[in-house]
Design a protein around this motif. Structure first.
Motif, PDB file in Angstrom:
ATOM      1  N   PRO A 122       5.173 -14.646 -31.418  1.00 41.55           N
ATOM      2  CA  PRO A 122       6.003 -15.863 -31.092  1.00 41.55           C
ATOM      3  C   PRO A 122       6.151 -15.704 -29.431  1.00 41.55           C
ATOM      4  O   PRO A 122       6.174 -14.654 -28.666  1.00 41.55           O
ATOM      5  N   LEU A 123       5.777 -16.848 -28.774  1.00 41.04           N
ATOM      6  CA  LEU A 123       5.671 -16.631 -27.245  1.00 41.04           C
ATOM      7  C   LEU A 123       6.757 -17.385 -26.829  1.00 41.04           C
ATOM      8  O   LEU A 123       7.500 -18.417 -27.430  1.00 41.04           O
ATOM      9  N   LEU A 124       7.516 -17.099 -25.336  1.00 41.97           N
ATOM     10  CA  LEU A 124       8.831 -17.714 -24.951  1.00 41.97           C
ATOM     11  C   LEU A 124       8.578 -19.105 -24.724  1.00 41.97           C
ATOM     12  O   LEU A 124       7.375 -19.660 -24.086  1.00 41.97           O
ATOM     13  N   SER A 172       5.024 -11.131 -20.397  1.00 41.94           N
ATOM     14  CA  SER A 172       5.715 -11.333 -21.596  1.00 41.94           C
ATOM     15  C   SER A 172       7.044 -11.516 -21.580  1.00 41.94           C
ATOM     16  O   SER A 172       7.728 -11.670 -20.361  1.00 41.94           O
ATOM     17  N   ILE A 173       7.749 -11.809 -22.662  1.00 38.42           N
ATOM     18  CA  ILE A 173       9.087 -12.274 -22.381  1.00 38.42           C
ATOM     19  C   ILE A 173      10.004 -10.930 -21.860  1.00 38.42           C
ATOM     20  O   ILE A 173      11.144 -10.888 -21.486  1.00 38.42           O
ATOM     21  N   SER A 174       9.477  -9.678 -22.261  1.00 41.46           N
ATOM     22  CA  SER A 174      10.163  -8.496 -21.867  1.00 41.46           C
ATOM     23  C   SER A 174      10.148  -8.424 -20.594  1.00 41.46           C
ATOM     24  O   SER A 174      11.336  -7.777 -19.813  1.00 41.46           O
ATOM     25  N   SER A 218      11.608  -4.806 -25.377  1.00 42.57           N
ATOM     26  CA  SER A 218      10.826  -5.494 -26.510  1.00 42.57           C
ATOM     27  C   SER A 218      12.018  -6.573 -27.086  1.00 42.57           C
ATOM     28  O   SER A 218      12.760  -6.534 -26.648  1.00 42.57           O
ATOM     29  N   GLN A 219      11.263  -7.487 -27.737  1.00 41.74           N
ATOM     30  CA  GLN A 219      11.947  -8.575 -28.523  1.00 41.74           C
ATOM     31  C   GLN A 219      12.818  -7.724 -29.419  1.00 41.74           C
ATOM     32  O   GLN A 219      12.565  -6.669 -29.849  1.00 41.74           O
ATOM     33  N   LEU A 220      13.999  -8.318 -29.511  1.00 35.42           N
ATOM     34  CA  LEU A 220      14.955  -7.694 -30.811  1.00 35.42           C
ATOM     35  C   LEU A 220      14.453  -7.476 -31.952  1.00 35.42           C
ATOM     36  O   LEU A 220      14.327  -6.314 -32.571  1.00 35.42           O
ATOM     37  N   ALA A 221      13.500  -8.431 -32.458  1.00 37.20           N
ATOM     38  CA  ALA A 221      12.868  -8.544 -33.712  1.00 37.20           C
ATOM     39  C   ALA A 221      11.914  -7.386 -33.709  1.00 37.20           C
ATOM     40  O   ALA A 221      11.958  -6.743 -34.701  1.00 37.20           O
ATOM     41  N   LEU A 249      11.470 -18.621 -29.224  1.00 39.11           N
ATOM     42  CA  LEU A 249      10.009 -18.294 -29.266  1.00 39.11           C
ATOM     43  C   LEU A 249       9.201 -18.810 -30.314  1.00 39.11           C
ATOM     44  O   LEU A 249      10.011 -19.522 -31.327  1.00 39.11           O
ATOM     45  N   GLY A 250       8.191 -19.121 -29.980  1.00 40.99           N
ATOM     46  CA  GLY A 250       7.468 -20.102 -31.191  1.00 40.99           C
ATOM     47  C   GLY A 250       6.024 -20.113 -31.092  1.00 40.99           C
ATOM     48  O   GLY A 250       5.181 -19.275 -30.398  1.00 40.99           O
ATOM     49  N   PHE A 251       5.528 -20.840 -31.997  1.00 44.58           N
ATOM     50  CA  PHE A 251       3.911 -21.064 -31.978  1.00 44.58           C
ATOM     51  C   PHE A 251       3.501 -21.709 -30.820  1.00 44.58           C
ATOM     52  O   PHE A 251       4.162 -22.762 -29.969  1.00 44.58           O
TER      53      PHE A 251
END
Length: 300
Positions: A122-124, A172-174, A218-221, A249-251
């Motif tokens: 999943p991308l931001l 990345s989102i990080s 990292s992402q929480l997930a 975050l998504g496709f």
């Protein structure tokens, strides 16, 4: 009854035309026809022509647990991506083919050239990214910072990361989250976090194991998954105030390819049926579930 039979016949004709994809294509089309008989529109007919003709949707991503976990044979892929693919196939009426590449730039390059149709990410979702791609969001993210328990450092507040060496996947989102932490540190008169940019999330985690970094963003997930898979090995520090924001975050897929609105409706059906929550819960990620999928939310 006549309408249902005609629809089924049309679906079967499409299956016959796609015989190179074998029995899987036939089964998927029949399941989709069954969904149509139950009162749902057949999403296959709304897919881009290139995907309908191929009878397959090509989904790409890098090796990134818990989304894509590559087996010891180097070919078998499990994880959330695989669970989503199996849930989406009967809704879309096509087989979803999963491919892994080395990193995020390779993922986006493959989408740009048309070699692949989409990535689950999943991308931001950002306004800038949505100018170039269509994004269908399906997951929420807040910052999570992993610290190795063996290192003896256990934080209780985000500010305790100030001055530490923090690894992250570049671009990345990080990286977004680390920049926000640094802004908070500086505004409080504390030393800025020391960025350690690396190729991907796996490298960021390896950095804290080797001592190259004190914490990994990292992402929480992803943090929750790593903690679940490695009991007692990692401490997770999150933003106790949520002031850094919760992001979508998504496709990601090529802009205006025609795939995004169809995928959005398919995801809406997965949310409504409860299948979406079941998939996240299987990997212990229910804390990261989104209330609803959205198309290009940052551009609205």
């Amino acid at each position: 009854m006549t309408t249902s039979l005609s629809r089924l016949a049309g679906s079967l004709r499409r299956s016959i035309n796609r015989t190179r994809h074998g029995i899987v294509g036939v089964v998927l089309t029949l399941v989709s026809a069954g969904a149509a008989d139950a009162g749902e529109a057949l999403l296959f007919d709304r897919l881009p022509e290139s995907i309908r003709k191929a009878g397959v949707l090509r989904m790409v991503g890098d090796s990134f647990a818990p989304y894509r976990i590559v087996g010891s044979d180097g070919k078998t892929i499990t994880g959330i991506d695989t669970d989503l693919a199996r849930a989406l196939e009967p809704l879309l009426g096509v087989r979803i083919e999963q491919v892994t590449v080395s990193n995020l730039p390779a993922v986006l390059a493959g989408i740009d050239t048309g070699r692949y149709d989409l990535t689950t990410g999943p991308l931001l979702s950002t306004r800038e990214r949505e100018m170039r791609y269509d994004i269908v969001t399906w997951l929420l993210s807040k910052p999570a910072f992993l610290l190795p328990v063996a290192g003896g450092r256990k934080t209780s507040r985000l500010e305790e990361l100030c001055g530490l060496r923090v690894s992250f996947a570049a671009g990345s989102i990080s990286e977004v989250y680390l920049n926000r932490v640094t802004e908070r540190c500086v505004s409080m008169g504390l030393p800025a976090a020391q960025p350690v940019p690396l190729q991907d999330q796996n490298a960021a985690v390896l950095a804290i194991q080797s001592g190259r970094a004190d914490a990994a963003t990292s992402q929480l997930a992803v943090g929750l998954y790593l903690q679940q898979q490695n009991p007692g090995r990692y401490h997770i520090q999150t933003d106790q105030t949520d002031a850094l924001g919760i992001l979508n975050l998504g496709f990601v897929m090529k802009k205006e390819s025609g795939l995004a609105p169809v995928l959005l409706e398919a995801m809406q059906r997965l949310f409504a049926s409860g299948e979406y929550v079941r998939i996240l819960t299987k990997s212990g990620l229910e804390q990261a579930k989104a209330p609803a999928p959205m198309l290009n939310p940052s551009s609205k």
